[in-house]
Write a protein that holds these residues in place. Structure first.
Motif, PDB file in Angstrom:
ATOM      1  N   GLY A 117      -9.126  11.517 -14.329  1.00 30.77           N
ATOM      2  CA  GLY A 117      -9.677  10.543 -13.182  1.00 30.77           C
ATOM      3  C   GLY A 117      -8.752   9.923 -12.757  1.00 30.77           C
ATOM      4  O   GLY A 117      -7.613   9.384 -13.393  1.00 30.77           O
ATOM      5  N   TRP A 118      -9.259   8.961 -11.684  1.00 36.03           N
ATOM      6  CA  TRP A 118      -8.369   8.059 -11.071  1.00 36.03           C
ATOM      7  C   TRP A 118      -9.640   6.938 -10.747  1.00 36.03           C
ATOM      8  O   TRP A 118     -10.504   7.121 -10.272  1.00 36.03           O
ATOM      9  CB  TRP A 118      -7.898   8.240  -9.681  1.00 36.03           C
ATOM     10  CG  TRP A 118      -6.619   9.129  -9.679  1.00 36.03           C
ATOM     11  CD1 TRP A 118      -6.578  10.386  -9.699  1.00 36.03           C
ATOM     12  CD2 TRP A 118      -5.126   8.523 -10.172  1.00 36.03           C
ATOM     13  NE1 TRP A 118      -4.889  10.811  -9.751  1.00 36.03           N
ATOM     14  CE2 TRP A 118      -4.211   9.624 -10.049  1.00 36.03           C
ATOM     15  CE3 TRP A 118      -4.839   7.215 -10.232  1.00 36.03           C
ATOM     16  CZ2 TRP A 118      -2.819   9.291 -10.161  1.00 36.03           C
ATOM     17  CZ3 TRP A 118      -3.340   7.207 -10.296  1.00 36.03           C
ATOM     18  CH2 TRP A 118      -2.459   7.983 -10.330  1.00 36.03           C
ATOM     19  N   PHE A 119      -9.244   5.594 -11.293  1.00 36.38           N
ATOM     20  CA  PHE A 119     -10.009   4.462 -10.971  1.00 36.38           C
ATOM     21  C   PHE A 119      -9.173   3.392 -10.450  1.00 36.38           C
ATOM     22  O   PHE A 119      -8.012   3.465 -10.410  1.00 36.38           O
ATOM     23  CB  PHE A 119     -10.597   4.024 -12.404  1.00 36.38           C
ATOM     24  CG  PHE A 119     -11.601   4.984 -13.069  1.00 36.38           C
ATOM     25  CD1 PHE A 119     -11.266   6.227 -13.724  1.00 36.38           C
ATOM     26  CD2 PHE A 119     -12.657   4.467 -13.228  1.00 36.38           C
ATOM     27  CE1 PHE A 119     -12.235   6.922 -14.536  1.00 36.38           C
ATOM     28  CE2 PHE A 119     -13.827   5.297 -13.772  1.00 36.38           C
ATOM     29  CZ  PHE A 119     -13.184   6.492 -14.373  1.00 36.38           C
ATOM     30  N   ARG A 167     -13.955  -2.198 -12.636  1.00 33.50           N
ATOM     31  CA  ARG A 167     -13.137  -0.925 -12.491  1.00 33.50           C
ATOM     32  C   ARG A 167     -14.190   0.007 -11.957  1.00 33.50           C
ATOM     33  O   ARG A 167     -15.153   0.292 -12.250  1.00 33.50           O
ATOM     34  CB  ARG A 167     -12.636  -0.599 -13.949  1.00 33.50           C
ATOM     35  CG  ARG A 167     -11.465   0.483 -13.607  1.00 33.50           C
ATOM     36  CD  ARG A 167     -10.744   0.761 -14.811  1.00 33.50           C
ATOM     37  NE  ARG A 167      -9.886  -0.486 -15.112  1.00 33.50           N
ATOM     38  CZ  ARG A 167      -9.080  -0.615 -16.273  1.00 33.50           C
ATOM     39  NH1 ARG A 167      -8.563   0.628 -16.743  1.00 33.50           N
ATOM     40  NH2 ARG A 167      -8.697  -1.501 -16.489  1.00 33.50           N
ATOM     41  N   GLU A 168     -13.547   0.909 -10.845  1.00 30.27           N
ATOM     42  CA  GLU A 168     -14.350   1.692  -9.793  1.00 30.27           C
ATOM     43  C   GLU A 168     -13.667   3.066  -9.877  1.00 30.27           C
ATOM     44  O   GLU A 168     -12.663   3.313  -9.863  1.00 30.27           O
ATOM     45  CB  GLU A 168     -14.531   1.189  -8.381  1.00 30.27           C
ATOM     46  CG  GLU A 168     -15.101   2.054  -7.559  1.00 30.27           C
ATOM     47  CD  GLU A 168     -14.772   1.668  -6.140  1.00 30.27           C
ATOM     48  OE1 GLU A 168     -15.719   2.197  -5.224  1.00 30.27           O
ATOM     49  OE2 GLU A 168     -13.811   1.104  -5.935  1.00 30.27           O
ATOM     50  N   PHE A 169     -14.754   3.964 -10.010  1.00 31.94           N
ATOM     51  CA  PHE A 169     -14.324   5.467 -10.252  1.00 31.94           C
ATOM     52  C   PHE A 169     -13.906   6.008  -8.705  1.00 31.94           C
ATOM     53  O   PHE A 169     -14.681   5.471  -7.848  1.00 31.94           O
ATOM     54  CB  PHE A 169     -15.563   6.475 -10.750  1.00 31.94           C
ATOM     55  CG  PHE A 169     -15.299   7.803 -10.539  1.00 31.94           C
ATOM     56  CD1 PHE A 169     -15.715   8.732  -9.381  1.00 31.94           C
ATOM     57  CD2 PHE A 169     -14.733   8.399 -11.420  1.00 31.94           C
ATOM     58  CE1 PHE A 169     -15.390   9.832  -9.304  1.00 31.94           C
ATOM     59  CE2 PHE A 169     -14.425   9.965 -11.536  1.00 31.94           C
ATOM     60  CZ  PHE A 169     -14.919  10.636 -10.336  1.00 31.94           C
ATOM     61  N   TYR A 171     -15.171  13.245  -5.907  1.00 27.99           N
ATOM     62  CA  TYR A 171     -14.874  12.058  -5.366  1.00 27.99           C
ATOM     63  C   TYR A 171     -15.994  11.030  -5.226  1.00 27.99           C
ATOM     64  O   TYR A 171     -16.940  11.437  -4.863  1.00 27.99           O
ATOM     65  CB  TYR A 171     -14.128  12.018  -4.124  1.00 27.99           C
ATOM     66  CG  TYR A 171     -12.878  12.965  -4.163  1.00 27.99           C
ATOM     67  CD1 TYR A 171     -13.149  14.372  -3.862  1.00 27.99           C
ATOM     68  CD2 TYR A 171     -11.729  12.442  -4.404  1.00 27.99           C
ATOM     69  CE1 TYR A 171     -12.050  15.162  -4.036  1.00 27.99           C
ATOM     70  CE2 TYR A 171     -10.512  13.197  -4.550  1.00 27.99           C
ATOM     71  CZ  TYR A 171     -10.663  14.571  -4.188  1.00 27.99           C
ATOM     72  OH  TYR A 171      -9.622  15.563  -4.256  1.00 27.99           O
ATOM     73  N   THR A 172     -15.833   9.574  -5.156  1.00 31.52           N
ATOM     74  CA  THR A 172     -16.666   8.932  -4.752  1.00 31.52           C
ATOM     75  C   THR A 172     -16.840   8.866  -3.403  1.00 31.52           C
ATOM     76  O   THR A 172     -15.772   9.124  -2.753  1.00 31.52           O
ATOM     77  CB  THR A 172     -16.354   7.436  -5.133  1.00 31.52           C
ATOM     78  OG1 THR A 172     -17.413   6.501  -4.964  1.00 31.52           O
ATOM     79  CG2 THR A 172     -15.187   6.715  -4.594  1.00 31.52           C
ATOM     80  N   ASP A 173     -17.988   8.356  -2.964  1.00 38.79           N
ATOM     81  CA  ASP A 173     -18.429   8.590  -1.511  1.00 38.79           C
ATOM     82  C   ASP A 173     -17.329   7.984  -0.408  1.00 38.79           C
ATOM     83  O   ASP A 173     -16.835   8.384   0.585  1.00 38.79           O
ATOM     84  CB  ASP A 173     -19.824   8.315  -1.092  1.00 38.79           C
ATOM     85  CG  ASP A 173     -20.916   9.242  -1.478  1.00 38.79           C
ATOM     86  OD1 ASP A 173     -21.934   8.739  -1.657  1.00 38.79           O
ATOM     87  OD2 ASP A 173     -20.409  10.352  -1.956  1.00 38.79           O
ATOM     88  N   THR A 228     -18.314  12.779 -14.740  1.00 37.40           N
ATOM     89  CA  THR A 228     -18.244  11.576 -15.499  1.00 37.40           C
ATOM     90  C   THR A 228     -17.632  10.392 -14.546  1.00 37.40           C
ATOM     91  O   THR A 228     -16.468  10.670 -14.473  1.00 37.40           O
ATOM     92  CB  THR A 228     -17.513  11.773 -16.596  1.00 37.40           C
ATOM     93  OG1 THR A 228     -18.349  12.883 -17.366  1.00 37.40           O
ATOM     94  CG2 THR A 228     -17.629  10.513 -17.560  1.00 37.40           C
ATOM     95  N   THR A 229     -18.254   9.372 -14.203  1.00 32.53           N
ATOM     96  CA  THR A 229     -17.603   8.366 -13.527  1.00 32.53           C
ATOM     97  C   THR A 229     -17.611   7.086 -14.132  1.00 32.53           C
ATOM     98  O   THR A 229     -17.020   6.093 -13.591  1.00 32.53           O
ATOM     99  CB  THR A 229     -18.491   8.093 -12.147  1.00 32.53           C
ATOM    100  OG1 THR A 229     -19.927   7.696 -12.667  1.00 32.53           O
ATOM    101  CG2 THR A 229     -18.810   9.338 -11.503  1.00 32.53           C
TER     102      THR A 229
END
Length: 125
Positions: A35-37, A45-47, A60-62, A106-107
């Protein structure tokens, strides 16, 4: 155990591109969802996104869909984050993370077991 080292951060103008890399060591890399945050000053910290163990599926996050692309090369133990059409709001420290027992949806950061040290990305307007 998986050790992660990010590279490729820097300063870029809005609309530009950057490619982050994450070099992994350890025998369990191929068993991990990667994952990348990111974390901006004063924020949690954001996914950003994740990739399956085989590399066939991404999530991906929107806010980054259509602009960011995650890939992995299991033969080289590498994960990459290609960031295009960057915006000032993308400015943050970016972290690579590995999770051996999770799905790509999993975010939550606490579900990822291994983390890199982070690399700064700054997007100027």
């Amino acid at each position: 155990q998986v050790q992660l080292v990010e590279s490729g951060g820097g300063l870029v103008q809005a609309g530009g591109s950057l490619r982050l890399s994450c070099a992994a060591s350890g025998r369990t890399f191929t068993r991990c969802v990667m994952g990348w945050f990111r974390q901006a000053p004063g924020k949690e910290r954001e996914f950003v996104g994740s990739i399956s163990r085989s590399g066939s599926t991404t999530y991906y996050t929107d806010s980054v869909k259509g602009r960011f692309t995650i890939s992995r090369d299991n033969a080289k133990n590498m994960v990459s984050l290609q960031m295009d059409s960057l915006k000032p709001e993308d400015t943050a420290v970016y972290y690579c993370a590995a999770g051996p027992y999770i799905s790509i949806t999993t975010t939550r950061a606490e579900n990822y077991a291994y983390w890199g040290q982070g690399t700064q990305v700054t997007v100027s307007s």
